[in-house]
Design a protein around this motif. Structure first.
Motif, short mmCIF file in Angstrom:
data_model
loop_
_atom_site.label_atom_id
_atom_site.label_comp_id
_atom_site.label_asym_id
_atom_site.label_seq_id
_atom_site.Cartn_x
_atom_site.Cartn_y
_atom_site.Cartn_z
N THR A 81 -48.01 21.36 -98.11
CA THR A 81 -49.23 22.05 -98.55
C THR A 81 -49.97 22.75 -97.41
N LEU A 82 -49.43 22.71 -96.20
CA LEU A 82 -50.12 23.27 -95.04
C LEU A 82 -49.42 24.50 -94.48
N ASN A 83 -50.21 25.31 -93.82
CA ASN A 83 -49.69 26.44 -93.05
C ASN A 83 -49.84 26.09 -91.58
N PHE A 84 -48.92 26.59 -90.77
CA PHE A 84 -48.89 26.30 -89.34
C PHE A 84 -48.78 27.60 -88.55
N LEU A 85 -49.59 27.69 -87.54
CA LEU A 85 -49.56 28.83 -86.62
C LEU A 85 -49.40 28.27 -85.22
#
Length: 92
Positions: A81-85
């Motif tokens: 459910t997360l986005n990573f940069l």
């Protein structure tokens, strides 16, 4: 390791580093609650140890940003459910 497959949205890093970034994120999701984005991002900061200092990491479900990075050091992907940069800041 966390279930699910990472979906790369944008990147300019080598495949080996992409794999390592996604593995770090999956490991962080196994270690920390999905709502503890600060600890998750801090865990991913281990890129400093592997690839030299200056790496930045952001984890969350709703964020925006504008940054300048060193070419060949940027990945943005989704896992669970997360986005990573993850990126290495540009040097002046």
């Amino acid at each position: 390791m966390s279930e699910g497959k990472a979906r790369i949205e944008e990147t300019d890093i080598p495949v080996k580093m992409q794999t390592r970034a996604m593995a770090c994120a999956a490991q962080a999701l196994d270690l920390f609650d999905v709502f503890d984005c600060i600890s998750i991002a801090a865990h991913i900061k281990e890129f400093d140890k592997m690839y030299g200092s200056g790496w930045q990491s952001v984890a969350g479900s709703n964020f925006g940003c504008f940054f300048t990075h060193t070419p060949g050091t940027f990945i943005y992907f989704a896992l669970e459910t997360l986005n990573f940069l993850i990126f290495k800041g540009a040097t002046s």
